[in-house]
Design an enzyme around this catalytic site. Structure first.
Site, mmCIF file in Angstrom:
data_model
loop_
_atom_site.group_PDB
_atom_site.id
_atom_site.type_symbol
_atom_site.label_atom_id
_atom_site.label_comp_id
_atom_site.label_asym_id
_atom_site.label_seq_id
_atom_site.Cartn_x
_atom_site.Cartn_y
_atom_site.Cartn_z
ATOM 1 N N CYS A 192 8.281 -29.593 -5.485
ATOM 2 C CA CYS A 192 9.539 -29.056 -4.974
ATOM 3 C C CYS A 192 9.880 -27.734 -5.667
ATOM 4 O O CYS A 192 9.934 -27.667 -6.902
ATOM 5 C CB CYS A 192 10.679 -30.055 -5.185
ATOM 6 S SG CYS A 192 12.283 -29.437 -4.592
ATOM 7 N N ASN A 246 -1.491 -30.435 3.383
ATOM 8 C CA ASN A 246 -0.113 -30.176 3.793
ATOM 9 C C ASN A 246 0.120 -28.671 3.907
ATOM 10 O O ASN A 246 -0.306 -27.919 3.044
ATOM 11 C CB ASN A 246 0.842 -30.791 2.771
ATOM 12 C CG ASN A 246 2.309 -30.536 3.076
ATOM 13 O OD1 ASN A 246 3.074 -30.234 2.172
ATOM 14 N ND2 ASN A 246 2.720 -30.661 4.318
ATOM 15 N N GLY A 247 0.785 -28.279 4.996
ATOM 16 C CA GLY A 247 1.166 -26.885 5.157
ATOM 17 C C GLY A 247 0.746 -26.304 6.486
ATOM 18 O O GLY A 247 -0.434 -26.269 6.825
ATOM 19 N N ASP A 248 1.725 -25.862 7.278
ATOM 20 C CA ASP A 248 1.504 -25.131 8.530
ATOM 21 C C ASP A 248 0.807 -25.946 9.613
ATOM 22 O O ASP A 248 0.065 -25.383 10.428
ATOM 23 C CB ASP A 248 0.712 -23.842 8.271
ATOM 24 C CG ASP A 248 1.527 -22.799 7.521
ATOM 25 O OD1 ASP A 248 2.737 -23.014 7.337
ATOM 26 O OD2 ASP A 248 0.940 -21.779 7.101
ATOM 27 N N PRO A 272 7.565 -36.099 2.489
ATOM 28 C CA PRO A 272 8.867 -36.423 1.901
ATOM 29 C C PRO A 272 9.750 -35.187 1.874
ATOM 30 O O PRO A 272 9.425 -34.199 1.211
ATOM 31 C CB PRO A 272 8.503 -36.874 0.473
ATOM 32 C CG PRO A 272 7.194 -36.214 0.185
ATOM 33 C CD PRO A 272 6.478 -36.070 1.488
ATOM 34 N N MET A 273 10.863 -35.222 2.615
ATOM 35 C CA MET A 273 11.754 -34.065 2.694
ATOM 36 C C MET A 273 13.169 -34.470 2.311
ATOM 37 O O MET A 273 13.792 -35.306 2.967
ATOM 38 C CB MET A 273 11.738 -33.477 4.113
ATOM 39 C CG MET A 273 10.402 -32.859 4.503
ATOM 40 S SD MET A 273 10.434 -32.122 6.157
ATOM 41 C CE MET A 273 10.322 -33.620 7.176
ATOM 42 N N ARG A 280 8.097 -29.711 7.840
ATOM 43 C CA ARG A 280 9.137 -28.982 8.578
ATOM 44 C C ARG A 280 8.912 -28.955 10.089
ATOM 45 O O ARG A 280 9.864 -28.948 10.866
ATOM 46 C CB ARG A 280 9.235 -27.553 8.047
ATOM 47 C CG ARG A 280 9.842 -27.459 6.652
ATOM 48 C CD ARG A 280 9.756 -26.035 6.121
ATOM 49 N NE ARG A 280 8.368 -25.597 6.028
ATOM 50 C CZ ARG A 280 7.966 -24.353 6.266
ATOM 51 N NH1 ARG A 280 8.830 -23.435 6.649
ATOM 52 N NH2 ARG A 280 6.688 -24.017 6.142
#
Length: 341
Positions: free
Chosen positions: A109, A209-211, A22-23, A234
């Site tokens: 966030c 989540n992440g990278d 979710p962004m 991202r």
């Protein structure tokens, strides 16, 4: 099989679902639609303010719209008032019916405008309140309630395991862990080991989540952490093809080749066209998406000023057509060095 895998799917033999994170300001219905075409198993709305929903804010309510090819979508709510969160979660469930996959609560966030109100990752500094919110929302709806949070709040903190256990005891049906602290924002390297520790500490599904920027990254994340699902944020901006690449690797296949320049420009056009049908002729929100699609393409940096002036679909078309011409000219002249956005 976990309820999460049953709900959103996941390819065999791994069965590991791949989720679009979710962004805020990114996950418009056009972008989610394109990610679905590229194989993502589950999508999330942008962050939705429970307080704004309680005021019947029309702009906020539009964030709950589904893409045409979106069977179900997870709705991410943020806020710090348990009663408001529970009441608006119940409204969302009633309003969306079977189109709702689950409610996710944002506790990760790091944006200052969110944190200063006590929302997002600020809830990691008040675990009791965080748990009150999870209990209230879980009691108010029949759909699963999940939570997305970080390694910790302050620099150097590592509170994810304790926080995860408390959230699970309060009724969280799954946990998404970003391996950075809120203080890091999106800098540095994500700590996948903290995801592994959370996975060992709880019995509910854990989403890593992440990278994750490639299929190889996703496979490594699953292997190192044992996570039940992979969440990509991202790295998918301007690159929805990443989901098909990740899914292929998780199936044990070779990772597909990266999209060509023509593919990327064509997808940018499709994204703008889809968004134009949603918001009319005004496409100012498309500017950042186009820049992501065009990153690294010769001439894109020089087109930044033109992109920032685009308002209509015709404006974007004109810039994109010039970029195609510039690309073909660069190819014919043997220019190899990319000129990125």
């Amino acid at each position: 099989m976990s309820w999460l895998r049953d709900l959103v799917g996941g390819d065999k033999p791994t069965g590991t679902p791949v989720l679009l994170a979710p962004m805020a300001g990114v996950n418009d219905v056009a972008f989610r639609s394109l990610c679905i075409e590229c194989g993502v198993d589950s999508t999330y709305t942008e962050m939705v303010s429970s307080k704004a929903l309680s005021f019947a804010n029309e702009k906020t309510r539009r964030l709950l719209d589904r893409a045409a090819n979106e069977r179900r979508v997870a709705v991410q709510l943020f806020g710090h008032e348990p009663e408001t969160m529970a009441r608006q979660a119940a409204w969302v469930e009633e309003e969306m019916g079977d189109a709702l996959a689950y409610i996710d609560i944002n506790m990760g966030c790091p944006a200052r405008k969110i944190v200063k109100k006590g929302d997002g990752s600020a809830l990691m500094t008040d675990p009791d309140l965080a748990c009150d919110i999870v209990r209230a929302v879980s009691s108010a709806i029949s759909h699963p309630v999940t939570v997305k949070f970080r390694k910790g709040y302050a620099a150097g903190e590592d509170k994810a395991v304790e926080f995860a256990r408390m959230l699970e005891a309060s009724g969280a049906a799954a946990l998404a862990v970003h391996g950075r602290t809120a203080a890091q924002f999106y800098t540095g390297v994500a700590d996948w080991d903290v995801i592994a520790r959370v996975k060992r500490a709880v019995s509910v599904p854990v989403i890593g989540n992440g990278d994750v920027r490639s299929g190889a990254d996703a496979a490594a994340l699953v292997d190192r952490t044992g996570c039940d699902a992979v969440m990509i944020g991202r790295a998918a901006q301007g690159n929805p093809w990443l989901f098909s690449q990740v899914k292929a690797v998780l199936r044990g296949e070779d990772e597909p080749t990266a999209p060509s320049v023509e593919d990327r420009i064509a997808m940018a056009h499709r994204h703008a066209a889809l968004l134009s049908r949603r918001v009319g002729g005004n496409l100012v929100y498309m500017r950042k998406h186009v820049m992501w699609y065009l990153r690294g393409i010769p001439g894109a940096a020089r087109a930044r000023g033109d992109l920032n002036q685009c308002i209509t679909l015709a404006d974007f078309d004109a810039v994109l057509e010039r970029l195609v011409e510039d690309w073909h000219r660069a190819e014919s002249e043997g220019i190899q060095s990319p000129d990125g956005v």
